[in-house]
Design a protein around this motif. Sequence first.
Motif, PDB file in Angstrom:
ATOM      1  N   PRO A   1       0.820  -1.209   0.000  1.00 24.88           N
ATOM      2  CA  PRO A   1       0.000   0.000   0.000  1.00 24.88           C
ATOM      3  C   PRO A   1       0.857   1.263   0.000  1.00 24.88           C
ATOM      4  O   PRO A   1       1.925   1.302   0.608  1.00 24.88           O
ATOM      5  N   ALA A   2       0.371   2.268  -0.686  1.00 24.46           N
ATOM      6  CA  ALA A   2       1.059   3.559  -0.687  1.00 24.46           C
ATOM      7  C   ALA A   2       0.807   4.245   0.650  1.00 24.46           C
ATOM      8  O   ALA A   2      -0.303   4.222   1.171  1.00 24.46           O
TER       9      ALA A   2
ATOM     10  N   GLY B   1       4.233   7.265   6.328  1.00 28.17           N
ATOM     11  CA  GLY B   1       4.037   5.995   5.636  1.00 28.17           C
ATOM     12  C   GLY B   1       2.651   5.449   5.916  1.00 28.17           C
ATOM     13  O   GLY B   1       1.653   6.146   5.770  1.00 28.17           O
ATOM     14  N   ASN B   2       2.583   4.209   6.367  1.00 31.70           N
ATOM     15  CA  ASN B   2       1.311   3.562   6.693  1.00 31.70           C
ATOM     16  C   ASN B   2       1.100   3.462   8.200  1.00 31.70           C
ATOM     17  O   ASN B   2       0.228   2.731   8.663  1.00 31.70           O
ATOM     18  N   SER B   3       1.892   4.193   8.969  1.00 29.78           N
ATOM     19  CA  SER B   3       1.838   4.048  10.427  1.00 29.78           C
ATOM     20  C   SER B   3       0.488   4.426  11.021  1.00 29.78           C
ATOM     21  O   SER B   3       0.061   3.829  12.008  1.00 29.78           O
ATOM     22  N   ARG B   4      -0.199   5.374  10.439  1.00 32.39           N
ATOM     23  CA  ARG B   4      -1.520   5.749  10.974  1.00 32.39           C
ATOM     24  C   ARG B   4      -2.524   4.621  10.786  1.00 32.39           C
ATOM     25  O   ARG B   4      -3.301   4.315  11.688  1.00 32.39           O
ATOM     26  N   GLN B   5      -2.501   4.001   9.603  1.00 31.79           N
ATOM     27  CA  GLN B   5      -3.406   2.874   9.349  1.00 31.79           C
ATOM     28  C   GLN B   5      -3.089   1.722  10.304  1.00 31.79           C
ATOM     29  O   GLN B   5      -3.982   1.087  10.847  1.00 31.79           O
TER      30      GLN B   5
ATOM     31  N   TYR C   1      -2.113  -7.885  -1.328  1.00 30.04           N
ATOM     32  CA  TYR C   1      -0.806  -7.939  -1.983  1.00 30.04           C
ATOM     33  C   TYR C   1      -0.137  -9.308  -1.966  1.00 30.04           C
ATOM     34  O   TYR C   1       0.939  -9.476  -2.518  1.00 30.04           O
ATOM     35  N   GLY C   2      -0.729 -10.282  -1.312  1.00 31.74           N
ATOM     36  CA  GLY C   2      -0.200 -11.637  -1.384  1.00 31.74           C
ATOM     37  C   GLY C   2       0.804 -11.993  -0.302  1.00 31.74           C
ATOM     38  O   GLY C   2       0.847 -11.384   0.764  1.00 31.74           O
ATOM     39  N   ASP C   3       1.632 -12.993  -0.611  1.00 36.00           N
ATOM     40  CA  ASP C   3       2.525 -13.612   0.369  1.00 36.00           C
ATOM     41  C   ASP C   3       3.666 -12.722   0.850  1.00 36.00           C
ATOM     42  O   ASP C   3       4.188 -12.922   1.943  1.00 36.00           O
ATOM     43  N   VAL C   4       4.094 -11.786   0.028  1.00 31.96           N
ATOM     44  CA  VAL C   4       5.172 -10.867   0.420  1.00 31.96           C
ATOM     45  C   VAL C   4       4.722  -9.459   0.071  1.00 31.96           C
ATOM     46  O   VAL C   4       4.353  -9.179  -1.065  1.00 31.96           O
ATOM     47  N   ALA C   5       4.738  -8.589   1.063  1.00 29.03           N
ATOM     48  CA  ALA C   5       4.302  -7.209   0.848  1.00 29.03           C
ATOM     49  C   ALA C   5       5.274  -6.261   1.534  1.00 29.03           C
ATOM     50  O   ALA C   5       5.982  -6.633   2.469  1.00 29.03           O
TER      51      ALA C   5
ATOM     52  N   PHE D   1       5.611  -2.198   3.130  1.00 31.37           N
ATOM     53  CA  PHE D   1       4.952  -0.957   3.528  1.00 31.37           C
ATOM     54  C   PHE D   1       5.887  -0.205   4.460  1.00 31.37           C
ATOM     55  O   PHE D   1       6.879  -0.754   4.945  1.00 31.37           O
ATOM     56  N   ASP D   2       5.586   1.056   4.681  1.00 31.73           N
ATOM     57  CA  ASP D   2       6.419   1.897   5.536  1.00 31.73           C
ATOM     58  C   ASP D   2       5.690   2.207   6.835  1.00 31.73           C
ATOM     59  O   ASP D   2       4.527   2.603   6.824  1.00 31.73           O
ATOM     60  N   LEU D   3       6.393   2.012   7.941  1.00 33.22           N
ATOM     61  CA  LEU D   3       5.888   2.441   9.248  1.00 33.22           C
ATOM     62  C   LEU D   3       6.755   3.623   9.655  1.00 33.22           C
ATOM     63  O   LEU D   3       7.852   3.449  10.180  1.00 33.22           O
ATOM     64  N   GLY D   4       6.276   4.808   9.325  1.00 30.42           N
ATOM     65  CA  GLY D   4       7.101   6.000   9.488  1.00 30.42           C
ATOM     66  C   GLY D   4       8.272   5.880   8.532  1.00 30.42           C
ATOM     67  O   GLY D   4       8.092   5.532   7.367  1.00 30.42           O
ATOM     68  N   PRO D   5       9.488   6.099   9.012  1.00 24.94           N
ATOM     69  CA  PRO D   5      10.651   6.004   8.132  1.00 24.94           C
ATOM     70  C   PRO D   5      11.175   4.572   7.961  1.00 24.94           C
ATOM     71  O   PRO D   5      12.178   4.351   7.303  1.00 24.94           O
ATOM     72  N   ILE D   6      10.484   3.600   8.538  1.00 28.19           N
ATOM     73  CA  ILE D   6      10.968   2.220   8.539  1.00 28.19           C
ATOM     74  C   ILE D   6      10.332   1.423   7.404  1.00 28.19           C
ATOM     75  O   ILE D   6       9.115   1.228   7.367  1.00 28.19           O
TER      76      ILE D   6
END
Length: 90
Positions: free
Chosen positions: A8-9, A15-19, A35-39, A41-46
């Motif tokens: 996910p964008a 990043g996606n930390s709020r979600q 997105y399947g077996d491997v996805a 995403f960003d949790l803040g800068p991580i």
Amino acid sequence: MRTQPPGPAGVPVFGNSRQYARDPFTFLTSVADAYGDVARFDLGPIETYMVTNPADIERVLVTEDAKYHKPDFQDDAIGTLLGDGLLLSE
């Protein structure tokens, strides 16, 4: 050239930390479903990768574990809080 797994964008900086913070289980389930077996995403800068296929999990944690490293900050920042469980194991 390596390609990134789909995911996910997120929004800049967060990043996606709020979600994730709103409902971690729902967020992770929806990422796996979409997105399947491997996805990725960003949790803040991580930059975060999620692996859900049992055979792939075994490969990452056991068979080819030397190829996959977690950032050192995990041990420093949350290692004391979480201890030496599976989440922080190398």
